[in-house]
Write an enzyme that holds these catalytic residues in place. Structure first.
Site, PDB file in Angstrom:
ATOM      1  N   PRO A 278      17.489 -50.704  58.042  1.00 57.43           N
ATOM      2  CA  PRO A 278      16.880 -50.741  56.585  1.00 57.43           C
ATOM      3  C   PRO A 278      16.649 -49.581  55.939  1.00 57.43           C
ATOM      4  O   PRO A 278      16.751 -48.378  56.786  1.00 57.43           O
ATOM      5  CB  PRO A 278      15.617 -51.539  57.130  1.00 57.43           C
ATOM      6  CG  PRO A 278      15.367 -51.876  58.614  1.00 57.43           C
ATOM      7  CD  PRO A 278      16.473 -50.843  59.171  1.00 57.43           C
ATOM      8  N   CYS A 345      22.104 -39.455  25.358  1.00 61.82           N
ATOM      9  CA  CYS A 345      22.691 -40.091  24.193  1.00 61.82           C
ATOM     10  C   CYS A 345      23.390 -41.257  24.484  1.00 61.82           C
ATOM     11  O   CYS A 345      24.612 -41.297  24.531  1.00 61.82           O
ATOM     12  CB  CYS A 345      23.429 -38.973  23.613  1.00 61.82           C
ATOM     13  SG  CYS A 345      22.716 -37.510  23.033  1.00 61.82           S
ATOM     14  N   TYR A 375      17.005 -45.402  46.627  1.00 59.94           N
ATOM     15  CA  TYR A 375      17.997 -45.580  45.564  1.00 59.94           C
ATOM     16  C   TYR A 375      17.401 -44.827  44.070  1.00 59.94           C
ATOM     17  O   TYR A 375      18.073 -45.318  43.070  1.00 59.94           O
ATOM     18  CB  TYR A 375      18.741 -46.842  45.313  1.00 59.94           C
ATOM     19  CG  TYR A 375      18.941 -47.439  46.825  1.00 59.94           C
ATOM     20  CD1 TYR A 375      20.184 -46.907  47.496  1.00 59.94           C
ATOM     21  CD2 TYR A 375      18.149 -48.531  47.291  1.00 59.94           C
ATOM     22  CE1 TYR A 375      20.433 -47.331  48.657  1.00 59.94           C
ATOM     23  CE2 TYR A 375      18.605 -49.087  48.579  1.00 59.94           C
ATOM     24  CZ  TYR A 375      19.573 -48.490  49.343  1.00 59.94           C
ATOM     25  OH  TYR A 375      19.876 -48.983  50.270  1.00 59.94           O
TER      26      TYR A 375
HETATM   27  N1  LLP Z   1      23.378 -50.083  56.026  1.00 60.61           N
HETATM   28  C1  LLP Z   1      24.410 -50.011  55.491  1.00 60.61           C
HETATM   29  C2  LLP Z   1      25.742 -49.849  55.812  1.00 60.61           C
HETATM   30  C3  LLP Z   1      24.034 -49.920  53.784  1.00 60.61           C
HETATM   31  O1  LLP Z   1      25.417 -49.763  53.026  1.00 60.61           O
HETATM   32  C4  LLP Z   1      22.852 -50.007  53.469  1.00 60.61           C
HETATM   33  C5  LLP Z   1      22.698 -50.055  51.792  1.00 60.61           C
HETATM   34  C6  LLP Z   1      21.947 -50.030  54.300  1.00 60.61           C
HETATM   35  C7  LLP Z   1      22.042 -50.229  55.675  1.00 60.61           C
HETATM   36  C8  LLP Z   1      20.698 -50.055  53.818  1.00 60.61           C
HETATM   37  O2  LLP Z   1      20.219 -51.339  52.775  1.00 60.61           O
HETATM   38  P1  LLP Z   1      18.759 -51.733  52.275  1.00 60.61           P
HETATM   39  O3  LLP Z   1      17.917 -51.821  53.584  1.00 60.61           O
HETATM   40  O4  LLP Z   1      18.254 -50.477  51.813  1.00 60.61           O
HETATM   41  O5  LLP Z   1      18.707 -53.053  51.700  1.00 60.61           O
HETATM   42  N2  LLP Z   1      22.030 -48.685  45.127  1.00 60.61           N
HETATM   43  C9  LLP Z   1      21.529 -50.320  45.329  1.00 60.61           C
HETATM   44  C10 LLP Z   1      21.365 -50.465  46.950  1.00 60.61           C
HETATM   45  C11 LLP Z   1      22.878 -50.493  47.518  1.00 60.61           C
HETATM   46  C12 LLP Z   1      22.585 -50.784  49.040  1.00 60.61           C
HETATM   47  C13 LLP Z   1      23.734 -50.029  49.740  1.00 60.61           C
HETATM   48  N3  LLP Z   1      23.925 -50.009  51.178  1.00 60.61           N
HETATM   49  C14 LLP Z   1      20.164 -50.497  44.692  1.00 60.61           C
HETATM   50  O6  LLP Z   1      19.631 -49.522  44.061  1.00 60.61           O
HETATM   51  O7  LLP Z   1      19.500 -51.462  44.881  1.00 60.61           O
END
Ligand code: LLP
Length: 423
Positions: A278, A345, A375
């Site tokens: 996570p 802009c 992010y």
């Molecule tokens: N593992 C992998 C291989 C990933 O690609 C990601 C996130 C995570 C773990 C962590 O995921 P999380 O626990 O944060 O859900 N930019 C987007 C989110 C993209 C997620 C990319 N991968 C946003 O701002 O919501």
């Protein structure tokens, strides 16, 4: 975060006024104790149902090394998306089997450096295997499985699995992938998936666990191989809108671990380690952006102009994501629908539309954007010659600058103008 009686907003024990006057705006601020609480809450929920659980922090969400060190101190490994993220893990003193390399559409250079680094290699497709073998045979190998289904809380934008995703091994190719790895001399195996992000429905976590466990259960049986770990990805969600419920972490852990154990029994698997990676859940709600109102304009609409644009926080313009906003010293005031923007802009920079905000919001006020720890800074950029902001960490009444703001020199540092163009 806390709003005191006089309306001042505090992040841990430090007022946003003090932070803004010390470091300037826009400013990313992270609450250390919130990160630790988030990590501990999640880990104890999972270990309650499956003691052999380990978390690998997906450092892409927030690669500030101060933040990552907090999670390393808590015991997390690192999920790296690129060779540079493997190097960041190394800065934390982590390598080997404390780091998982889940890169995507890798170049030969990425593969070679990934292999040489000695971290756990998590391959996105069997087509990569012969390219890895050119440089050596990893003892331990994992494949990222596309379990055929993905989900996301913020539209289809961040759905990382299923037929529309670019990620992971097609369910029909999973057996063949491990067979090829076994035949190539790989001795130890793991498996991985990342089917969604920002999910707050515990049922989802049980459902996707069943999907990967069936694929891995059959593979284990068929090939006579054991899996040392199964990494169930990230995806633990946080509520961005205040009307949304928080994820019941205990229920999510119970569902995941419950299905995990049930499938271990069903397929007669040697119990693997349950891994997760996570990010948002650990750092998302621990991070804020402090910005200042510079201009209030009354035109077709009243527009509050701040220094927090889509260059500082890309998510609203990119995904239509919602981030809650507070105005320092004005939260108790009457509200009216207001618009808020940054300084770029581009009209997507008008990222808050007709939102009830304090009526008296005016020039000089500080605004605080919530849920910016994941992010946020990592997706910021320099468009329009705007520079990346500084980052600060708060712990109780102490605060630290953990990344300085960019300067004009940073904007031009990497540029080279051929001599003939200077004439
Ligand atoms: N593992 C992998 C291989 C990933 O690609 C990601 C996130 C995570 C773990 C962590 O995921 P999380 O626990 O944060 O859900 N930019 C987007 C989110 C993209 C997620 C990319 N991968 C946003 O701002 O919501």
């Amino acid at each position: 975060m806390q709003i005191r009686d006089d309306g001042q907003i505090y992040l841990e024990g430090v007022s946003v006024e003090e932070l803004a006057s010390t470091y300037g705006t826009p400013l990313y601020v992270y609450e250390e104790n919130r990160i630790r609480e988030n990590y501990r809450r999640a880990l104890s929920a999972f270990r309650k149902y499956y003691p052999d659980t380990r978390f690998f922090y997906a450092i892409k969400a927030n690669n500030n090394l101060a933040v990552a060190n907090i999670l390393r101190q808590e015991g997390a490994g690192i999920d790296a998306a690129s060779v540079n993220e493997i190097l960041l893990a190394k800065e934390l003193g982590l390598g080997g089997e404390d780091v998982m390399f889940s890169g995507n559409f890798l170049s030969d250079d990425d593969i070679r450096q990934g292999l040489e680094s000695g971290v756990i290699f998590n391959l996105d497709d069997p087509v990569l295997l012969p390219r890895v073998l050119k440089y050596g045979t990893p003892e331990l190998l994992s494949f990222r499985v596309n379990p055929g289904y993905g989900q996301c809380d913020i539209g289809a934008f961040v759905c990382n699995a299923g037929p529309e995703a670019k990620f992971g091994v097609h369910p029909d190719q999973v057996l063949g992938a491990y067979k090829a790895a076994k035949e190539a001399g790989v001795k130890r195996f793991g498996a991985h998936m990342m089917p969604g992000s920002s999910i707050r429905d515990p049922e989802y976590f049980g459902y996707v666990t069943g999907l990967i466990m069936d694929l891995i259960g059959k593979t284990s049986r068929e090939l006579g191989i054991d899996f040392e770990f199964i990494d169930l990805g990230g995806g633990l969600g946080i509520p961005y809108k205040h009307e949304n419920h928080v994820l019941d972490i205990d229920a999510a852990a119970a569902k995941m671990a419950g299905v995990f154990k049930q499938k271990i029994a069903e397929y007669g698997l040697k119990p693997p380690r349950l891994m997760m990676e996570p990010a948002r859940y650990f750092v998302g709600d621990a991070g804020y952006i402090i910005g200042r109102v510079h201009t209030v304009k009354n035109s077709y609409k009243r527009i509050i102009g701040t220094d927090i644009g889509m260059n500082v926080l890309a998510r609203p313009a990119l995904y239509g994501a919602y981030h809650h906003i507070y105005v320092n010293r004005r939260e108790a005031e009457e509200r009216m629908p207001l618009n808020l923007c940054g300084q770029l802009c581009e009209n997507t920079d008008l990222w808050v539309k007709d939102r009830p905000l304090p009526k008296g919001t005016t020039e000089g006020d500080l605004v605080v954007v919530e849920n910016a720890g994941a992010y946020g800074f990592g997706m910021s950029y320099q468009y329009n010659g705007r520079l990346k902001p500084a980052e600060a960490l708060v712990n109780g009444s102490k605060h630290y600058l953990v990344r300085r703001a960019e300067t004009y020199q940073d904007l031009v540092a990497l540029v080279n103008v051929p001599e003939y163009l200077k004439k």
